[in-house]
Enzyme design. Sequence first.
Site, PDB file in Angstrom:
ATOM      1  N   SER A 253      33.410  36.272  35.844  1.00 11.95           N
ATOM      2  CA  SER A 253      33.690  37.595  37.095  1.00 11.95           C
ATOM      3  C   SER A 253      34.033  38.667  36.427  1.00 11.95           C
ATOM      4  CB  SER A 253      33.911  37.310  38.085  1.00 11.95           C
ATOM      5  OG  SER A 253      34.022  38.384  39.504  1.00 11.95           O
TER       6      SER A 253
ATOM      7  N   TYR B  47      39.659  32.499  44.098  1.00  8.07           N
ATOM      8  CA  TYR B  47      38.836  32.874  43.428  1.00  8.07           C
ATOM      9  C   TYR B  47      38.548  33.697  42.303  1.00  8.07           C
ATOM     10  CZ  TYR B  47      33.899  34.734  42.667  1.00  8.07           C
ATOM     11  OH  TYR B  47      32.712  35.034  42.029  1.00  8.07           O
TER      12      TYR B  47
END
Length: 272
Positions: free
Chosen positions: A154, A167
Amino acid sequence: MSEKVSEKVSKPEDQAKSAIVTGSTSGIGLGVAEALARAGMNVTLNGFGDAGEIEAIRARIARDTGVEVRYDGADMTKPEAIRRLVEGAEEAFGSVDVLVNNAGIQHVSPLEEFPEAKWDAIIAINLSSVFHATKAAFGGMKARGFGRIINIASAHGLVASPFKSAYVSAKHGVVGFTKTIALEGAEHGVTCNAICPGYVKTPLVEKQIPDTAKARGMTEEEVVQKVILAAQPTKEFVTVEQIGALAVFLCSDDAASITGAALQVDGGWVAQ
Ligand code: NAD
């Protein structure tokens, strides 16, 4: 011929490659699985969802592309199930040549309220499953002298945002793991790269809009405009097709020298 080369278990050139895409019943993983199937690879799908819908997806991809498509519902929090996922694909298709570690979840909340169980689940699914799946597939790839490991990290593998502690930690871990495995695979024809998408409109993003609105004291529309699209200079969502096309390229022989990279597909987000 060196001993190393003669030990390789070669695959006939005309035999289709085999790919596993974790978390491919939805969103980016589904897009990547479809792209790899269109490129001629046999695909093992994985992920959760309604059994009938998953079978419809499996059958559609097989019909549209002409490759073999199978499904394994392994839970990415379970190391033994992950090992069986890889073994099952090797048994069905003869090898695992491409592994796309994509399964992931998100939770958005300030640290003081961040549930311990969510931290554990995000680390297990978004980070530890990448280790378990790669470990299971790596030996076969090295023995055959070819492998492509693609980790869907990401932009949050490279930069942080508030309220996403687990995350961001997991995705930074994935980028570090990617570099390590690139070094371990470098002399064996095995590349390992991370794709670092910005915001892609998938269920994972749609579900976090209400929580982000709560954490930031905004309306949901403000979250889309002022948080999500504001992060990306293009002011556009990244598409699953763009991620799929990059994955296909990374599997090609032309991409043999691309390894250990964290490739941003983020509309300019981390360039700022
Ligand atoms: P999604 O929610 O659409 O898909 C997630 C997939 O993972 C689904 O198939 C789901 O069933 C599967 N999954 C979840 N928990 C699982 C488990 N325990 N075992 C097996 N499968 C499981 O999400 P998405 O947006 O397509 O995300 C895919 C990946 O892309 C994730 O790793 C995510 O972090 C990453 N990513 C997404 C975005 C984005 O904006 N959507 C941006 C950057 C990175």
